[in-house]
Motif scaffolding. Structure first.
Motif, PDB file in Angstrom:
ATOM      1  N   ASP A 188      43.385  46.488  32.391  1.00 10.94           N
ATOM      2  CA  ASP A 188      42.189  46.422  33.240  1.00 10.94           C
ATOM      3  C   ASP A 188      42.464  47.030  34.601  1.00 10.94           C
ATOM      4  OD1 ASP A 188      40.548  45.290  31.378  1.00 10.94           O
ATOM      5  OD2 ASP A 188      40.768  43.235  32.110  1.00 10.94           O
ATOM      6  N   VAL A 189      43.656  46.761  35.126  1.00  9.19           N
ATOM      7  CA  VAL A 189      43.989  47.295  36.453  1.00  9.19           C
ATOM      8  C   VAL A 189      43.940  48.822  36.422  1.00  9.19           C
ATOM      9  CG1 VAL A 189      45.778  47.474  38.225  1.00  9.19           C
ATOM     10  CG2 VAL A 189      45.360  45.273  37.104  1.00  9.19           C
ATOM     11  N   ARG A 200      42.198  50.641  34.414  1.00  3.16           N
ATOM     12  CA  ARG A 200      40.792  51.037  34.274  1.00  3.16           C
ATOM     13  C   ARG A 200      40.089  50.984  35.641  1.00  3.16           C
ATOM     14  NH1 ARG A 200      36.481  47.936  33.279  1.00  3.16           N
ATOM     15  NH2 ARG A 200      37.714  46.120  32.659  1.00  3.16           N
ATOM     16  N   TRP A 201      40.321  49.919  36.376  1.00  4.61           N
ATOM     17  CA  TRP A 201      39.691  49.808  37.700  1.00  4.61           C
ATOM     18  C   TRP A 201      40.160  50.943  38.601  1.00  4.61           C
ATOM     19  CZ3 TRP A 201      41.658  44.121  37.873  1.00  4.61           C
ATOM     20  CH2 TRP A 201      40.836  43.321  37.055  1.00  4.61           C
ATOM     21  N   GLU A 214      32.942  41.067  39.683  1.00  2.00           N
ATOM     22  CA  GLU A 214      33.762  42.198  40.128  1.00  2.00           C
ATOM     23  C   GLU A 214      34.865  41.759  41.103  1.00  2.00           C
ATOM     24  OE1 GLU A 214      31.339  45.400  41.609  1.00  2.00           O
ATOM     25  OE2 GLU A 214      29.922  45.269  39.936  1.00  2.00           O
ATOM     26  N   HIS A 215      35.028  40.461  41.257  1.00  2.00           N
ATOM     27  CA  HIS A 215      36.057  39.977  42.200  1.00  2.00           C
ATOM     28  C   HIS A 215      37.433  40.524  41.853  1.00  2.00           C
ATOM     29  CE1 HIS A 215      34.157  36.295  44.389  1.00  2.00           C
ATOM     30  NE2 HIS A 215      33.327  37.316  44.341  1.00  2.00           N
ATOM     31  N   ASP A 216      37.826  40.367  40.589  1.00  2.00           N
ATOM     32  CA  ASP A 216      39.180  40.787  40.206  1.00  2.00           C
ATOM     33  C   ASP A 216      39.404  42.266  40.506  1.00  2.00           C
ATOM     34  OD1 ASP A 216      39.544  38.236  39.302  1.00  2.00           O
ATOM     35  OD2 ASP A 216      39.541  38.735  37.162  1.00  2.00           O
ATOM     36  N   ALA A 217      38.409  43.068  40.139  1.00  2.00           N
ATOM     37  CA  ALA A 217      38.557  44.519  40.325  1.00  2.00           C
ATOM     38  C   ALA A 217      38.678  44.876  41.805  1.00  2.00           C
ATOM     39  CB  ALA A 217      37.363  45.246  39.709  1.00  2.00           C
ATOM     40  N   GLU A 256      41.947  43.693  43.457  1.00  2.00           N
ATOM     41  CA  GLU A 256      43.058  44.556  43.064  1.00  2.00           C
ATOM     42  C   GLU A 256      43.017  45.856  43.866  1.00  2.00           C
ATOM     43  OE1 GLU A 256      45.342  43.431  40.833  1.00  2.00           O
ATOM     44  OE2 GLU A 256      46.528  45.190  41.392  1.00  2.00           O
ATOM     45  N   LYS A 299      44.068  45.949  47.712  1.00  2.00           N
ATOM     46  CA  LYS A 299      45.498  45.959  48.040  1.00  2.00           C
ATOM     47  C   LYS A 299      45.921  47.322  48.592  1.00  2.00           C
ATOM     48  CE  LYS A 299      46.658  42.628  44.415  1.00  2.00           C
ATOM     49  NZ  LYS A 299      47.225  42.494  43.061  1.00  2.00           N
ATOM     50  N   TYR A 318      45.426  41.549  50.704  1.00  2.00           N
ATOM     51  CA  TYR A 318      45.788  40.761  49.538  1.00  2.00           C
ATOM     52  C   TYR A 318      45.017  39.447  49.610  1.00  2.00           C
ATOM     53  CZ  TYR A 318      49.221  40.594  45.745  1.00  2.00           C
ATOM     54  OH  TYR A 318      49.832  40.619  44.529  1.00  2.00           O
ATOM     55  N   HIS A 319      44.163  39.215  48.623  1.00  2.00           N
ATOM     56  CA  HIS A 319      43.391  37.972  48.620  1.00  2.00           C
ATOM     57  C   HIS A 319      44.351  36.789  48.555  1.00  2.00           C
ATOM     58  CE1 HIS A 319      39.926  35.489  46.671  1.00  2.00           C
ATOM     59  NE2 HIS A 319      39.854  35.450  47.976  1.00  2.00           N
ATOM     60  N   GLN A 320      44.186  35.835  49.471  1.00  2.00           N
ATOM     61  CA  GLN A 320      45.101  34.689  49.500  1.00  2.00           C
ATOM     62  C   GLN A 320      44.891  33.795  48.273  1.00  2.00           C
ATOM     63  OE1 GLN A 320      45.600  34.662  54.350  1.00  2.00           O
ATOM     64  NE2 GLN A 320      44.968  32.756  53.402  1.00  2.00           N
ATOM     65  N   ARG A 355      52.750  51.823  39.458  1.00  2.00           N
ATOM     66  CA  ARG A 355      53.152  50.557  40.100  1.00  2.00           C
ATOM     67  C   ARG A 355      53.574  50.880  41.518  1.00  2.00           C
ATOM     68  NH1 ARG A 355      53.155  46.016  41.019  1.00  2.00           N
ATOM     69  NH2 ARG A 355      53.882  44.205  39.853  1.00  2.00           N
ATOM     70  N   LYS A 356      53.972  49.861  42.258  1.00  2.00           N
ATOM     71  CA  LYS A 356      54.414  50.080  43.633  1.00  2.00           C
ATOM     72  C   LYS A 356      55.602  51.035  43.672  1.00  2.00           C
ATOM     73  CE  LYS A 356      55.290  45.605  43.962  1.00  2.00           C
ATOM     74  NZ  LYS A 356      55.737  44.257  44.413  1.00  2.00           N
TER      75      LYS A 356
END
Lengths: 106, 590
Positions: free
Chosen positions: B4-5, B7-8, B36-39, B42, B45, B50-52, B181-182
């Motif tokens: 999903d990440v 895809r977003w 759409e919160h998760d998308a 993500e 970032k 970064y959502h606490q 990835r990072k």
């Protein structure tokens, strides 16, 4: 109705329909004799690596450790809640014994 | 199948996230569609947000990337002002108050309790002063690290221009903004190993080659280091030398190789260290040469690893605390910031001291400390007399000096235990109650809340990692204890020899461990040498947990609270989510 199940933030939590439902660091009792020799595994969830829906049940593949004996690894897919009519309801995980899905299917 | 990440990211990522972020900020927290919160969280970032954690919805951690930890004149004041105005939450931290700045182990800055609605104002203020949150988190080039005194302290090769070039080239660069990835990069010019290249995805380390009878100075390249997920790796030699002027081109090739060959189907296998596991350096180099660069790579030069003294187990601190001469004859003064957290008012005062005595510049180290630079010799005594330096000492006790801690359950989703306040209490107790053996002045205790290893525990003398256990039948926070980690010519990760020690017994375990070291020490051997000569059983015997006068107020499951230090800390008592004014938003009727 489809339900979005995701593991996010490096395996920190389970998202169900964009809401945080289960977080790492919970302590669970597991009926998982294949994992370690303890009667009931005293399991700390350290990280989630996958999520699946088995019928109505939501299960997370979880990396963690038995805090009684120190055995670590993945005991299987652990059921953490279920979905009815598109609504997620978490189990009272602190007060029940979780049994890996794989063990039930034997 | 892509995650999903992925895809977003394929839909909206990189610079374009910003316009959406601004729109959400203008329309308020509730304008983010529920599904759409998760998308969006993500994606945010990538812009350093970064959502606490659970219980703190609508609040963000904001990370500001400062390449090599360099805060130019005026920037520290801006950070302090932003912290004061925007980084206060609904509850206070009992050690640090209600607005503070975190200096991180990657030479960045973190602020907490940032509200979505305030982000455009903060961005404008940061950017007007040359600061940015761009790519501070997310799947791209992160803040580049190195020896914070690059360009000012003696170096074998000048790293600072290379760091600046890499930062300019790869921040906002669409070819490199969406990696699997990072991507963590270290560039070191100093001959002491102080850039910590071994634990980065990509490391440039000082080296030289003889070419036509002339010594050419540059960097050897290593790839695939990192500490996370119980899978620590040391970066591996790629047999590539680069001159400083070519470093960005080599880096571009390696970053592109990672972009194309990193695992986008499994985020747990996505870091380049796993690709290096699979391929090995030879295949990695061949692929780089054949597919990702259009010039002939030079073979590795002669490195300086024999000279590495930084965190190498000897008695040299390498942490840059204290008064040191710069190459230009001025001085820098390294100040100890216990666990890297400084109140906003103190940060403002730090900025004022930097203006008054130095050039106004501040630098951040990978040990969560700060340096005031460019101080003329004649002003040193007056600076050292300033009140601020009583708390942030240039000559701290070893237990204060060596204490590093990650964010922990105060804000972090992944952490298992409370960290910063606990490490403060550990350090104070150890200072009051434990004598270090003769000559031991450099002693690192790093506390990380989980296996993500943000406090870099595996390279400390004593490594602490979050766990749980039962004590008198009740679940309590606990720590695994590791020993013998460090860098240097022969880096070594800590061995995890103590398991699930209840947190209130950890200071006693450290006290007993140091007593055993003193008893069994051969001559003046260092702690690292002492640990290295023990077998597994002997190491385990060294861990003797014990209750002492140390008291831990955070024994309970802090992750189950909305905020560990709130008077009413139950999750149900959380005021979050809140609106732009900090007022709780009532849940919608179903």
């Amino acid at each position: 109705m489809s339900v979005a199940l995701r593991i996010l933030d490096d395996g920190a939590w389970l998202s169900v329909n964009d809401q945080r439902r289960v977080s790492v660091s919970e302590l669970w009792r597991l009926d998982a004799p294949d994992f370690c020799d303890c009667d009931l595994v005293d399991f700390i969830a350290e990280g989630f690596t996958g999520v699946s829906a088995d019928g109505h049940q939501v299960a997370v593949t979880t990396y963690g450790k038995c805090i009684a004996c120190g055995e670590s690894g993945v005991p299987g897919k652990l059921p953490v809640g279920h979905i009815r009519q598109g609504e997620y309801k978490g189990y009272d995980r602190q007060n029940i014994v979780l049994r890996p899905i794989e063990r039930r299917q034997r | 199948m892509p995650t999903d990440v992925e895809r977003w990211k394929s839909e909206v990522y990189g610079n374009e996230i910003r316009e959406h972020l601004y729109q959400f900020a203008e329309d308020g927290w509730e304008s983010i569609p529920d599904d759409e919160h998760d998308a969006w969280f993500e994606r945010f970032k990538w812009w350093g947000l970064y959502h606490q954690r659970n219980g703190q919805e609508s609040y963000f951690m904001m990370r500001i990337g400062t390449p090599n930890g360099v805060l130019e004149p005026g920037q520290t004041e801006v950070v302090a002002e932003i912290a004061k105005e925007y980084a206060s939450g609904p509850a206070e931290n009992p050690e640090f108050g209600d607005a503070y700045v975190d200096w991180t182990t990657r030479q960045s800055i973190q602020l907490h309790w940032i509200k979505l609605e305030d982000i455009p104002e903060i961005f404008e203020k940061l950017e007007a002063n040359g600061l940015s949150t761009q790519q501070a988190c997310g799947d791209s080039w992160r803040n580049i690290v190195g020896n914070p005194m690059a360009g000012k302290a003696p170096e074998f090769v000048d790293a600072w221009p290379v760091i600046q070039e890499l930062n300019e080239r790869f921040k906002g660069n669409e070819d490199h903004s969406n990696l699997p990835r990072k991507w963590k990069v270290s560039v070191t010019g100093a001959p002491d190993g102080s850039g910590q290249g071994d634990i980065n995805d990509l490391a440039f380390e000082p080296a030289y080659k003889e070419v036509d009878g002339e010594e050419v100075r540059g960097f050897n390249v290593r790839v695939g280091g990192g500490l996370s997920r119980n899978e620590p790796r040391l970066a591996r030699e790629l047999d590539v030398f680069t001159r400083p002027e070519n470093a960005a081109d080599v880096a571009a090739g390696i970053s592109a190789l990672f972009r194309e060959h990193g695992d986008r189907e499994n985020r747990y296998n996505a870091r380049v260290k796993f690709l290096m596991d699979e391929w090995g350096p030879e295949k990695f180099r061949n692929t780089l040469q054949e597919e990702f660069v259009d010039f002939e790579l030079e073979t590795a030069g002669t490195d300086l690893r024999e000279q590495y003294t930084y965190n190498a187990g000897g008695e040299e601190h390498g942490d840059l605390i204290g008064v040191h001469e710069q190459a230009d004859g001025n001085y820098y003064v390294g100040l100890n910031v216990l666990v890297g957290r400084m109140g906003a008012d103190d940060t403002l005062e730090l900025a004022e001291l930097a203006e008054k005595y130095g050039s106004g510049e501040i630098r951040i180290s990978q040990r969560q400390n700060v340096m005031i630079t460019d101080v003329p010799e004649e002003d040193l005594d007056d600076l050292l007399e300033e009140d601020l330096l009583e708390h942030y000492s240039p000559d701290p006790h070893p237990f204060m000096r060596g204490s590093v801690a990650c964010t922990g359950t105060e804000f972090c989703s992944l952490s298992i235990v409370e960290t910063k306040n606990r490490q403060v209490r550990f350090a104070r107790w150890l200072k009051q109650n434990v004598e270090l053996p003769d000559g031991v002045e450099d002693f690192h205790i790093h506390l990380s809340g989980c296996t993500a290893s943000c406090a870099q525990p595996q390279i400390a003398d004593i490594s602490l990692r979050g766990m749980k256990t039962r004590k008198d039948g009740e679940p309590v926070e606990a720590l695994d204890i590791g020993l013998g980690g460090g860098l240097g010519e022969d880096p070594h990760f800590a061995e995890w020899v103590g398991q699930r020690v209840p947190v209130d017994e950890v200071p006693g375990a450290i006290k007993n461990l140091l007593a055993s070291f003193e008893d069994q020490r051969e001559g003046d051997e260092t702690f690292r040498t002492f640990i290295a000569r023990q077998d597994e059983e002997e190491l385990e015997d060294l861990i003797e947990p014990e209750e002492t006068s140390y008291e831990d107020p955070y024994m309970h499951n802090t992750k189950m609270t909305w905020y560990p230090y709130a008077d009413e800390d139950d999750m149900d008592a959380s005021p979050a989510p809140t609106d732009g004014e900090g007022n709780p938003i009532a849940p919608a009727d179903d």
